[in-house]
Design a protein around this motif. Structure first.
Motif, PDB file in Angstrom:
ATOM      1  N   UNK A   1       0.858  -1.188   0.000  1.00  0.00           N
ATOM      2  CA  UNK A   1       0.000   0.000   0.000  1.00  0.00           C
ATOM      3  C   UNK A   1       0.896   1.241   0.000  1.00  0.00           C
ATOM      4  N   UNK A   2       0.323   2.396  -0.368  1.00  0.00           N
ATOM      5  CA  UNK A   2       1.132   3.613  -0.428  1.00  0.00           C
ATOM      6  C   UNK A   2       1.186   4.305   0.928  1.00  0.00           C
ATOM      7  N   UNK A   3       0.169   4.052   1.782  1.00  0.00           N
ATOM      8  CA  UNK A   3       0.193   4.658   3.116  1.00  0.00           C
ATOM      9  C   UNK A   3      -0.804   3.954   4.033  1.00  0.00           C
ATOM     10  N   UNK A   4      -0.614   4.161   5.335  1.00  0.00           N
ATOM     11  CA  UNK A   4      -1.569   3.702   6.339  1.00  0.00           C
ATOM     12  C   UNK A   4      -2.087   4.916   7.091  1.00  0.00           C
ATOM     13  N   UNK A   5      -3.397   4.972   7.334  1.00  0.00           N
ATOM     14  CA  UNK A   5      -3.976   6.075   8.099  1.00  0.00           C
ATOM     15  C   UNK A   5      -3.639   5.956   9.578  1.00  0.00           C
ATOM     16  N   UNK A   6      -3.306   7.087  10.182  1.00  0.00           N
ATOM     17  CA  UNK A   6      -3.163   7.158  11.636  1.00  0.00           C
ATOM     18  C   UNK A   6      -4.234   8.130  12.102  1.00  0.00           C
ATOM     19  N   UNK A   7      -5.385   7.615  12.538  1.00  0.00           N
ATOM     20  CA  UNK A   7      -6.524   8.488  12.831  1.00  0.00           C
ATOM     21  C   UNK A   7      -6.247   9.455  13.982  1.00  0.00           C
ATOM     22  N   UNK A   8      -6.929  10.613  13.961  1.00  0.00           N
ATOM     23  CA  UNK A   8      -6.845  11.569  15.060  1.00  0.00           C
ATOM     24  C   UNK A   8      -7.337  10.899  16.328  1.00  0.00           C
ATOM     25  N   UNK A   9      -6.620  11.123  17.437  1.00  0.00           N
ATOM     26  CA  UNK A   9      -6.969  10.511  18.720  1.00  0.00           C
ATOM     27  C   UNK A   9      -7.193   9.007  18.589  1.00  0.00           C
ATOM     28  N   UNK A  10      -6.395   8.372  17.777  1.00  0.00           N
ATOM     29  CA  UNK A  10      -6.530   6.934  17.567  1.00  0.00           C
ATOM     30  C   UNK A  10      -5.171   6.308  17.386  1.00  0.00           C
ATOM     31  N   UNK A  11      -5.141   5.125  16.809  1.00  0.00           N
ATOM     32  CA  UNK A  11      -3.852   4.478  16.618  1.00  0.00           C
ATOM     33  C   UNK A  11      -3.834   3.614  15.369  1.00  0.00           C
ATOM     34  N   UNK A  12      -2.633   3.382  14.890  1.00  0.00           N
ATOM     35  CA  UNK A  12      -2.398   2.464  13.776  1.00  0.00           C
ATOM     36  C   UNK A  12      -1.664   1.266  14.349  1.00  0.00           C
ATOM     37  N   UNK A  13      -2.232   0.079  14.119  1.00  0.00           N
ATOM     38  CA  UNK A  13      -1.597  -1.135  14.646  1.00  0.00           C
ATOM     39  C   UNK A  13      -1.077  -1.978  13.508  1.00  0.00           C
ATOM     40  N   UNK A  14       0.229  -2.268  13.557  1.00  0.00           N
ATOM     41  CA  UNK A  14       0.803  -3.216  12.608  1.00  0.00           C
ATOM     42  C   UNK A  14       1.028  -4.490  13.397  1.00  0.00           C
ATOM     43  N   UNK A  15       0.334  -5.579  13.011  1.00  0.00           N
ATOM     44  CA  UNK A  15       0.459  -6.801  13.795  1.00  0.00           C
ATOM     45  C   UNK A  15       0.402  -8.032  12.903  1.00  0.00           C
ATOM     46  N   UNK A  16       0.851  -9.136  13.469  1.00  0.00           N
ATOM     47  CA  UNK A  16       0.900 -10.396  12.723  1.00  0.00           C
ATOM     48  C   UNK A  16      -0.468 -10.725  12.139  1.00  0.00           C
ATOM     49  N   UNK A  17      -0.472 -11.117  10.884  1.00  0.00           N
ATOM     50  CA  UNK A  17      -1.723 -11.458  10.215  1.00  0.00           C
ATOM     51  C   UNK A  17      -2.448 -10.244   9.663  1.00  0.00           C
ATOM     52  N   UNK A  18      -1.879  -9.052   9.883  1.00  0.00           N
ATOM     53  CA  UNK A  18      -2.535  -7.832   9.411  1.00  0.00           C
ATOM     54  C   UNK A  18      -1.552  -6.921   8.712  1.00  0.00           C
ATOM     55  N   UNK A  19      -1.710  -5.627   8.945  1.00  0.00           N
ATOM     56  CA  UNK A  19      -0.789  -4.651   8.353  1.00  0.00           C
ATOM     57  C   UNK A  19       0.618  -4.855   8.909  1.00  0.00           C
ATOM     58  N   UNK A  20       1.619  -4.670   8.064  1.00  0.00           N
ATOM     59  CA  UNK A  20       2.999  -4.869   8.524  1.00  0.00           C
ATOM     60  C   UNK A  20       4.001  -4.126   7.663  1.00  0.00           C
ATOM     61  N   UNK A  21       5.229  -4.039   8.184  1.00  0.00           N
ATOM     62  CA  UNK A  21       6.347  -3.508   7.410  1.00  0.00           C
ATOM     63  C   UNK A  21       7.081  -4.714   6.834  1.00  0.00           C
ATOM     64  N   UNK A  22       7.494  -4.615   5.574  1.00  0.00           N
ATOM     65  CA  UNK A  22       8.120  -5.750   4.886  1.00  0.00           C
ATOM     66  C   UNK A  22       9.535  -5.374   4.467  1.00  0.00           C
ATOM     67  N   UNK A  23      10.500  -6.139   4.953  1.00  0.00           N
ATOM     68  CA  UNK A  23      11.908  -5.920   4.594  1.00  0.00           C
ATOM     69  C   UNK A  23      12.336  -7.033   3.653  1.00  0.00           C
ATOM     70  N   UNK A  24      12.762  -6.687   2.442  1.00  0.00           N
ATOM     71  CA  UNK A  24      13.192  -7.692   1.468  1.00  0.00           C
ATOM     72  C   UNK A  24      14.707  -7.597   1.260  1.00  0.00           C
ATOM     73  N   UNK A  25      15.277  -8.666   0.713  1.00  0.00           N
ATOM     74  CA  UNK A  25      16.711  -8.700   0.387  1.00  0.00           C
ATOM     75  C   UNK A  25      17.573  -8.122   1.510  1.00  0.00           C
ATOM     76  N   UNK A  26      17.454  -8.735   2.688  1.00  0.00           N
ATOM     77  CA  UNK A  26      18.186  -8.264   3.864  1.00  0.00           C
ATOM     78  C   UNK A  26      19.690  -8.277   3.613  1.00  0.00           C
ATOM     79  N   UNK A  27      20.353  -7.221   4.081  1.00  0.00           N
ATOM     80  CA  UNK A  27      21.813  -7.146   3.921  1.00  0.00           C
ATOM     81  C   UNK A  27      22.524  -8.004   4.959  1.00  0.00           C
ATOM     82  N   UNK A  28      21.825  -8.286   6.062  1.00  0.00           N
ATOM     83  CA  UNK A  28      22.349  -9.194   7.077  1.00  0.00           C
ATOM     84  C   UNK A  28      21.145  -9.831   7.758  1.00  0.00           C
ATOM     85  N   UNK A  29      21.394 -10.924   8.500  1.00  0.00           N
ATOM     86  CA  UNK A  29      20.282 -11.577   9.186  1.00  0.00           C
ATOM     87  C   UNK A  29      20.380 -11.313  10.679  1.00  0.00           C
TER      88      UNK A  29
END
Ligand SMILES: [Cu+2]
Length: 150
Positions: free
Chosen positions: A87-115
């Protein structure tokens, strides 16, 4: 000018003053706080990142991108019907929160330079539509770590 007109213009002036106040509070910067960040220890050359961003202000914001020395290919994904999609962005609502969690929204790191291993930390920088970037150190947890399961 009769009395009625005077009262009316006073009311108009008051309304204008209130409207101005409303405007200036809306242009306040979002107040963002990041918590609960973690990265499960990667098993291949890709990794996921999870965290919560709390917004303690009346102004909504958006998470627009993430950067990290760990990878030049970091994207943000949503999960729908067990399939992930960039996605191009995630909403962070006013007086609310954005949750990135397993099985849902997340940050994805590809081609790691180290493990990174459990117990280490990965530096990431979060970029927003309105707020200044936030830099945090994300602890690496066990590959199956999931704080939702208690
Ligand atoms: Cu993904």
């Amino acid at each position: 000018m009769n009395r009625r007109t005077t009262a009316l213009s006073a009311a108009v002036a008051l309304a204008a003053a209130l409207a101005l106040t409303g405007c200036s509070s809306e242009s306040d910067k979002p107040k963002l706080e990041v918590s609960g960040a973690f990265m499960p220890q990667p098993v291949m050359d890709m990794a996921g990142g999870f965290l919560t961003i709390k917004n303690d202000s009346g102004t909504a914001d958006k998470l627009t991108s993430v950067t990290s020395p760990l990878s030049d290919d970091v994207t943000i994904h949503e999960t729908k019907d067990q399939k992930m999609r960039e996605v191009t962005s995630f909403d962070i609502p006013a007086n609310g929160e954005l949750k990135l969690e397993r099985g849902g929204n997340h940050i994805m790191f590809m081609e790691l330079k180290s493990k990174p291993k459990q117990g280490e930390k990965v530096s990431i920088e979060l970029h927003f539509e309105k707020s200044d970037p936030i830099k945090i150190d994300v602890p690496v947890e066990a590959p199956n770590h999931n704080p939702q399961q208690h």
